[in-house]
Design a protein around this motif. Structure first.
Motif, PDB file in Angstrom:
ATOM      1  N   ASP A  33       0.828  -1.207   0.000  1.00 50.16           N
ATOM      2  CA  ASP A  33       0.000   0.000   0.000  1.00 50.16           C
ATOM      3  C   ASP A  33       0.864   1.259   0.000  1.00 50.16           C
ATOM      4  O   ASP A  33       0.579   2.224  -0.699  1.00 50.16           O
ATOM      5  N   ASN A  34       1.945   1.244   0.777  1.00 48.84           N
ATOM      6  CA  ASN A  34       2.852   2.388   0.810  1.00 48.84           C
ATOM      7  C   ASN A  34       3.532   2.580  -0.551  1.00 48.84           C
ATOM      8  O   ASN A  34       3.670   3.706  -1.028  1.00 48.84           O
ATOM      9  N   ASP A  35       3.955   1.474  -1.155  1.00 47.83           N
ATOM     10  CA  ASP A  35       4.587   1.571  -2.480  1.00 47.83           C
ATOM     11  C   ASP A  35       3.604   2.120  -3.509  1.00 47.83           C
ATOM     12  O   ASP A  35       3.959   2.958  -4.341  1.00 47.83           O
ATOM     13  N   GLN A  36       2.356   1.682  -3.450  1.00 56.98           N
ATOM     14  CA  GLN A  36       1.344   2.164  -4.387  1.00 56.98           C
ATOM     15  C   GLN A  36       1.074   3.652  -4.156  1.00 56.98           C
ATOM     16  O   GLN A  36       0.887   4.421  -5.111  1.00 56.98           O
ATOM     17  N   ALA A  37       1.088   4.082  -2.913  1.00 56.39           N
ATOM     18  CA  ALA A  37       0.882   5.500  -2.607  1.00 56.39           C
ATOM     19  C   ALA A  37       2.021   6.336  -3.181  1.00 56.39           C
ATOM     20  O   ALA A  37       1.794   7.430  -3.718  1.00 56.39           O
ATOM     21  N   ILE A  38       3.233   5.823  -3.083  1.00 58.58           N
ATOM     22  CA  ILE A  38       4.387   6.538  -3.635  1.00 58.58           C
ATOM     23  C   ILE A  38       4.287   6.622  -5.153  1.00 58.58           C
ATOM     24  O   ILE A  38       4.528   7.675  -5.753  1.00 58.58           O
ATOM     25  N   VAL A  39       3.893   5.532  -5.788  1.00 61.19           N
ATOM     26  CA  VAL A  39       3.732   5.531  -7.246  1.00 61.19           C
ATOM     27  C   VAL A  39       2.651   6.522  -7.657  1.00 61.19           C
ATOM     28  O   VAL A  39       2.823   7.287  -8.614  1.00 61.19           O
ATOM     29  N   ASN A  40       1.541   6.551  -6.939  1.00 63.71           N
ATOM     30  CA  ASN A  40       0.467   7.507  -7.247  1.00 63.71           C
ATOM     31  C   ASN A  40       0.941   8.940  -7.061  1.00 63.71           C
ATOM     32  O   ASN A  40       0.584   9.824  -7.850  1.00 63.71           O
ATOM     33  N   LEU A  41       1.728   9.182  -6.040  1.00 60.78           N
ATOM     34  CA  LEU A  41       2.260  10.525  -5.804  1.00 60.78           C
ATOM     35  C   LEU A  41       3.151  10.967  -6.955  1.00 60.78           C
ATOM     36  O   LEU A  41       3.021  12.094  -7.455  1.00 60.78           O
ATOM     37  N   TYR A  42       4.048  10.095  -7.409  1.00 60.96           N
ATOM     38  CA  TYR A  42       4.907  10.431  -8.546  1.00 60.96           C
ATOM     39  C   TYR A  42       4.087  10.632  -9.814  1.00 60.96           C
ATOM     40  O   TYR A  42       4.348  11.546 -10.599  1.00 60.96           O
ATOM     41  N   ARG A  43       3.094   9.795 -10.033  1.00 57.37           N
ATOM     42  CA  ARG A  43       2.250   9.921 -11.224  1.00 57.37           C
ATOM     43  C   ARG A  43       1.521  11.269 -11.209  1.00 57.37           C
ATOM     44  O   ARG A  43       1.467  11.983 -12.216  1.00 57.37           O
ATOM     45  N   ASP A  44       0.970  11.645 -10.077  1.00 56.64           N
ATOM     46  CA  ASP A  44       0.273  12.921  -9.962  1.00 56.64           C
ATOM     47  C   ASP A  44       1.222  14.094 -10.172  1.00 56.64           C
ATOM     48  O   ASP A  44       0.873  15.080 -10.831  1.00 56.64           O
ATOM     49  N   SER A  45       2.411  13.983  -9.611  1.00 57.10           N
ATOM     50  CA  SER A  45       3.366  15.085  -9.769  1.00 57.10           C
ATOM     51  C   SER A  45       3.825  15.201 -11.219  1.00 57.10           C
ATOM     52  O   SER A  45       4.031  16.313 -11.718  1.00 57.10           O
ATOM     53  N   LEU A  46       3.982  14.086 -11.912  1.00 53.81           N
ATOM     54  CA  LEU A  46       4.367  14.162 -13.326  1.00 53.81           C
ATOM     55  C   LEU A  46       3.242  14.732 -14.175  1.00 53.81           C
ATOM     56  O   LEU A  46       3.490  15.509 -15.100  1.00 53.81           O
ATOM     57  N   THR A  47       2.012  14.369 -13.886  1.00 53.50           N
ATOM     58  CA  THR A  47       0.874  14.935 -14.598  1.00 53.50           C
ATOM     59  C   THR A  47       0.786  16.429 -14.325  1.00 53.50           C
ATOM     60  O   THR A  47       0.578  17.228 -15.237  1.00 53.50           O
ATOM     61  N   ASP A  48       0.957  16.804 -13.085  1.00 53.16           N
ATOM     62  CA  ASP A  48       0.921  18.210 -12.705  1.00 53.16           C
ATOM     63  C   ASP A  48       2.102  18.962 -13.304  1.00 53.16           C
ATOM     64  O   ASP A  48       1.989  20.144 -13.646  1.00 53.16           O
ATOM     65  N   LEU A  49       3.216  18.290 -13.444  1.00 54.47           N
ATOM     66  CA  LEU A  49       4.409  18.931 -13.998  1.00 54.47           C
ATOM     67  C   LEU A  49       4.162  19.405 -15.421  1.00 54.47           C
ATOM     68  O   LEU A  49       4.584  20.505 -15.792  1.00 54.47           O
TER      69      LEU A  49
END
Length: 104
Positions: A33-49
C-alpha cells in the motif's frame, strides 16, 4: 512458579503463532500500500508537472513578447530622437558656417 505458568504455555505459544500469522501478511500488504501510494504521488506530480510547464512556458512567451514590443518601441523613439538631434546639429553647423562667412 513454573507450575502456575505451565498450563498456559500451549495457549501462549499458539497465541504468538497466531499473531505472527496475522502480522506478517498485513506487514507485506502495508508495504505494498505504501509503495502504491508513492507511485500515485509520482504519477500525480508528473501529470501536474506538464500543466505547470505549459503555464510557465505561456507566461514566459507573453512576457518575452511584451518586452520585445516595449524595446522595439523604445528603439523607434530613440531613432526619431537621433534624427531630430542630427537635424539640429546640421542646422546649427550651417548657421555657424554662414556666420563665419559673413564675419571673417
Amino acid at each position: 512458579m513454573f507450575q502456575i505458568i505451565q498450563p498456559y504455555i500451549n495457549e501462549l505459544v499458539s497465541g504468538i503463532i497466531g499473531m505472527l500469522v496475522i502480522w506478517l501478511p498485513n506487514r507485506k500488504k502495508q508495504s505494498i500500500d505504501n509503495d502504491q501510494a508513492i507511485v500515485n504521488l509520482y504519477r500525480d506530480s508528473l501529470t501536474d508537472l506538464k500543466t505547470r510547464y505549459e503555464e510557465k512556458h505561456q507566461d514566459l512567451k507573453t512576457t518575452f513578447e511584451s518586452k520585445l514590443t516595449e524595446f522595439s518601441n523604445k528603439i523607434d523613439d530613440l531613432e526619431k530622437s537621433l534624427d531630430e538631434w542630427k537635424k539640429k546639429y546640421f542646422n546649427l553647423k550651417k548657421d555657424f558656417d554662414n556666420y563665419k562667412k559673413e564675419h571673417p
